[in-house]
Write a protein that holds these residues in place. Structure first.
Motif, mmCIF file in Angstrom:
data_model
loop_
_atom_site.group_PDB
_atom_site.id
_atom_site.type_symbol
_atom_site.label_atom_id
_atom_site.label_comp_id
_atom_site.label_asym_id
_atom_site.label_seq_id
_atom_site.Cartn_x
_atom_site.Cartn_y
_atom_site.Cartn_z
ATOM 1 N N LYS A 109 0.829 -1.205 0.000
ATOM 2 C CA LYS A 109 0.000 0.000 0.000
ATOM 3 C C LYS A 109 0.862 1.254 0.000
ATOM 4 C CE LYS A 109 -3.852 -2.215 2.403
ATOM 5 N NZ LYS A 109 -4.653 -2.285 3.661
ATOM 6 N N GLN A 110 1.933 1.219 0.801
ATOM 7 C CA GLN A 110 2.805 2.386 0.874
ATOM 8 C C GLN A 110 3.588 2.582 -0.416
ATOM 9 O OE1 GLN A 110 2.548 4.306 3.767
ATOM 10 N NE2 GLN A 110 3.457 5.772 2.338
ATOM 11 N N ILE A 111 3.981 1.473 -1.051
ATOM 12 C CA ILE A 111 4.659 1.550 -2.350
ATOM 13 C C ILE A 111 3.747 2.197 -3.380
ATOM 14 C CG2 ILE A 111 5.356 0.112 -4.326
ATOM 15 C CD1 ILE A 111 7.607 0.421 -2.415
ATOM 16 N N PHE A 112 2.488 1.763 -3.410
ATOM 17 C CA PHE A 112 1.517 2.345 -4.349
ATOM 18 C C PHE A 112 1.342 3.837 -4.078
ATOM 19 C CE2 PHE A 112 -2.681 3.815 -5.466
ATOM 20 C CZ PHE A 112 -2.879 3.320 -6.740
ATOM 21 N N LEU A 113 1.125 4.188 -2.829
ATOM 22 C CA LEU A 113 0.862 5.589 -2.482
ATOM 23 C C LEU A 113 2.060 6.485 -2.788
ATOM 24 C CD1 LEU A 113 -1.106 5.284 0.880
ATOM 25 C CD2 LEU A 113 -1.950 6.216 -1.282
ATOM 26 N N ASN A 114 3.253 6.045 -2.411
ATOM 27 C CA ASN A 114 4.444 6.863 -2.685
ATOM 28 C C ASN A 114 4.662 7.039 -4.183
ATOM 29 O OD1 ASN A 114 4.793 6.853 0.091
ATOM 30 N ND2 ASN A 114 6.988 6.477 -0.023
ATOM 31 N N SER A 115 4.419 5.985 -4.940
ATOM 32 C CA SER A 115 4.591 6.066 -6.391
ATOM 33 C C SER A 115 3.534 6.980 -6.999
ATOM 34 C CB SER A 115 4.497 4.665 -7.010
ATOM 35 O OG SER A 115 5.526 3.821 -6.524
ATOM 36 N N ARG A 116 2.316 6.867 -6.520
ATOM 37 C CA ARG A 116 1.236 7.734 -6.999
ATOM 38 C C ARG A 116 1.523 9.203 -6.671
ATOM 39 N NH1 ARG A 116 -3.626 9.221 -4.036
ATOM 40 N NH2 ARG A 116 -5.219 10.047 -5.436
ATOM 41 N N ASN A 117 1.951 9.441 -5.447
ATOM 42 C CA ASN A 117 2.240 10.820 -5.043
ATOM 43 C C ASN A 117 3.389 11.408 -5.847
ATOM 44 O OD1 ASN A 117 0.199 10.754 -3.155
ATOM 45 N ND2 ASN A 117 1.529 10.206 -1.445
ATOM 46 N N LEU A 118 4.366 10.571 -6.176
ATOM 47 C CA LEU A 118 5.455 11.037 -7.026
ATOM 48 C C LEU A 118 4.924 11.445 -8.393
ATOM 49 C CD1 LEU A 118 8.409 11.446 -7.882
ATOM 50 C CD2 LEU A 118 8.466 9.017 -8.470
ATOM 51 N N GLY A 119 4.041 10.623 -8.954
ATOM 52 C CA GLY A 119 3.459 10.948 -10.255
ATOM 53 C C GLY A 119 2.676 12.240 -10.229
ATOM 54 N N LEU A 120 1.890 12.450 -9.170
ATOM 55 C CA LEU A 120 1.121 13.686 -9.036
ATOM 56 C C LEU A 120 2.046 14.892 -8.894
ATOM 57 C CD1 LEU A 120 -1.660 12.430 -6.593
ATOM 58 C CD2 LEU A 120 -1.954 13.025 -9.008
ATOM 59 N N SER A 121 3.117 14.727 -8.112
ATOM 60 C CA SER A 121 4.091 15.804 -7.939
ATOM 61 C C SER A 121 4.775 16.137 -9.260
ATOM 62 C CB SER A 121 5.132 15.394 -6.888
ATOM 63 O OG SER A 121 6.178 16.339 -6.807
ATOM 64 N N TYR A 122 5.084 15.097 -10.045
ATOM 65 C CA TYR A 122 5.699 15.286 -11.356
ATOM 66 C C TYR A 122 4.779 16.105 -12.254
ATOM 67 C CZ TYR A 122 7.301 13.944 -16.065
ATOM 68 O OH TYR A 122 7.717 13.953 -17.375
ATOM 69 N N GLN A 123 3.490 15.731 -12.277
ATOM 70 C CA GLN A 123 2.530 16.489 -13.094
ATOM 71 C C GLN A 123 2.547 17.968 -12.728
ATOM 72 O OE1 GLN A 123 -1.427 15.638 -14.229
ATOM 73 N NE2 GLN A 123 -1.307 13.454 -13.735
ATOM 74 N N LYS A 124 2.548 18.242 -11.438
ATOM 75 C CA LYS A 124 2.460 19.621 -10.960
ATOM 76 C C LYS A 124 3.743 20.392 -11.242
ATOM 77 C CE LYS A 124 1.314 22.340 -6.847
ATOM 78 N NZ LYS A 124 0.921 22.273 -5.408
ATOM 79 N N SER A 125 4.883 19.758 -10.987
ATOM 80 C CA SER A 125 6.153 20.471 -11.118
ATOM 81 C C SER A 125 6.611 20.617 -12.573
ATOM 82 C CB SER A 125 7.243 19.771 -10.298
ATOM 83 O OG SER A 125 7.485 18.460 -10.800
ATOM 84 N N LYS A 126 6.322 19.602 -13.377
ATOM 85 C CA LYS A 126 6.778 19.624 -14.774
ATOM 86 C C LYS A 126 5.721 20.134 -15.742
ATOM 87 C CE LYS A 126 10.620 17.547 -13.523
ATOM 88 N NZ LYS A 126 11.906 18.290 -13.446
ATOM 89 N N GLY A 127 4.470 20.147 -15.294
ATOM 90 C CA GLY A 127 3.390 20.546 -16.205
ATOM 91 C C GLY A 127 3.198 19.554 -17.332
ATOM 92 N N LEU A 128 3.486 18.275 -17.074
ATOM 93 C CA LEU A 128 3.388 17.234 -18.096
ATOM 94 C C LEU A 128 2.500 16.097 -17.608
ATOM 95 C CD1 LEU A 128 7.172 17.014 -19.089
ATOM 96 C CD2 LEU A 128 5.338 18.020 -20.474
ATOM 97 N N ILE A 129 1.649 15.600 -18.493
ATOM 98 C CA ILE A 129 0.792 14.457 -18.201
ATOM 99 C C ILE A 129 1.104 13.372 -19.226
ATOM 100 C CG2 ILE A 129 -1.573 13.633 -18.021
ATOM 101 C CD1 ILE A 129 -2.416 16.512 -17.401
ATOM 102 N N TRP A 130 1.479 12.188 -18.738
ATOM 103 C CA TRP A 130 1.887 11.128 -19.668
ATOM 104 C C TRP A 130 0.691 10.537 -20.406
ATOM 105 C CZ3 TRP A 130 6.517 7.487 -18.693
ATOM 106 C CH2 TRP A 130 7.651 8.243 -18.373
ATOM 107 N N GLU A 131 0.905 10.226 -21.683
ATOM 108 C CA GLU A 131 -0.054 9.517 -22.515
ATOM 109 C C GLU A 131 0.472 8.104 -22.776
ATOM 110 O OE1 GLU A 131 -0.422 11.915 -25.990
ATOM 111 O OE2 GLU A 131 -1.414 13.579 -24.949
ATOM 112 N N LYS A 132 -0.353 7.276 -23.410
ATOM 113 C CA LYS A 132 0.078 5.895 -23.676
ATOM 114 C C LYS A 132 1.400 5.849 -24.418
ATOM 115 C CE LYS A 132 -3.345 3.992 -25.910
ATOM 116 N NZ LYS A 132 -4.258 5.119 -26.143
ATOM 117 N N SER A 133 1.568 6.710 -25.384
ATOM 118 C CA SER A 133 2.790 6.700 -26.193
ATOM 119 C C SER A 133 4.029 7.012 -25.363
ATOM 120 C CB SER A 133 2.666 7.702 -27.347
ATOM 121 O OG SER A 133 2.434 9.014 -26.847
ATOM 122 N N ASP A 134 3.867 7.810 -24.311
ATOM 123 C CA ASP A 134 5.014 8.123 -23.456
ATOM 124 C C ASP A 134 5.484 6.886 -22.700
ATOM 125 O OD1 ASP A 134 5.113 10.913 -24.069
ATOM 126 O OD2 ASP A 134 3.355 11.219 -22.798
#
Length: 263
Positions: A57-82
């Motif tokens: 559960k903690q692995i999932f949450l930390n990974s999810r939070n990293l992804g959300l932080s990436y979206q916010k800081s980089k202004g990028l949202i990954w698509e399937k092709s990425d």
């Protein structure tokens, strides 16, 4: 390569490093112990079941939070092709293989990895939850599911990055990318079980197979059942499947909130 893809590519090394730190932080938070990932993945089989579930559960949450932080800081949202273009650079054994490109899903096939063969299913579960969490956080429109794994004696590992519905609707039951096909040799028996439940005024549908788990949905045909009665029908279904298909287990495919939001 378009401008957006180029921007994503420039962030790969950064997210690779941050994701590893996030996973190691999950270990530290769960066990109050600082270890490198290259060390603790070899101890997974020695963990108690409850503690291992807490860790996942903690692995999932930390990974999810990293992804959300990436979206916010980089202004990028990954698509399937990425995912198709860049995940093999993230340092994860599960993300190296051969891609099959479909209109609504990109499918990653591979023979398996040394860790999955030597450590076993917990190693595979660890990476599955980490990848699922990252995909959930870093993309708004892509879902992730593992359909096959050598750790449960499938012939190969198959991960699917599919078009995700924006909100739970009836279309979720029609998205066949979410699960593998049902084996032909058991379909007739599964239909028989569906009919049996239909006679009990329960709408049962077997949807597909993922890592030896039969995915299903079970709903009352009429507004006659409460939660406790529903649980009785599920127990009955579990008993039937255990008797008829001992190599398979059951998994309810109804949408649930992500870890940490299920209370």
């Amino acid at each position: 390569m378009g401008n957006i893809a180029y921007e994503v590519e420039t962030t790969i090394q950064d997210i690779r490093n941050r994701w590893q730190r996030a996973r190691e932080a999950a270990y530290k938070k769960t066990f109050i112990d600082q270890k490198a990932e290259t060390e603790y993945v070899y101890t997974l089989n020695g963990l108690g079941e409850d503690k291992f579930e807490d860790f996942l559960k903690q692995i999932f949450l930390n990974s999810r939070n990293l992804g959300l932080s990436y979206q916010k800081s980089k202004g990028l949202i990954w698509e399937k092709s990425d995912f198709t273009d860049f995940v093999d650079k993230l340092g994860v054994p599960c993300l190296i293989g051969t891609w099959e490109i479909k209109t609504t899903a990109h499918v990653l096939n591979r023979k398996g990895c040394e860790g999955g063969e030597s450590i076993g299913s917990r190693y595979c579960q660890y990476w599955r939850e980490a990848i699922d969490g990252l995909v959930t956080g870093i993309s708004d429109e892509v879902g992730f599911v593992r359909n096959s794994s050598i750790s449960v004696h499938d012939d190969k590992c198959v991960d699917v990055f599919y078009d995700q519905e924006p909100s739970p609707t009836e279309s979720i039951w029609k998205n066949t990318n979410k699960w593998g096909a049902l084996p032909e040799n058991i379909k007739e028996e599964l239909v028989s079980i569906e009919l049996k439940f239909s006679e009990m005024k329960m709408d049962l549908k077997f949807l597909g197979l993922s890592e030896k788990k039969l995915l299903y949905k079970l709903e009352p045909k009429e507004n006659l059942t409460c939660g406790s009665v529903g649980a009785i029908y599920r127990k009955q279904l579990e008993k039937l499947i255990k008797e008829k298909f001992p190599l398979f287990s059951l998994k309810d495919a109804s949408p649930v909130a992500v870890y940490g939001e299920r209370a």
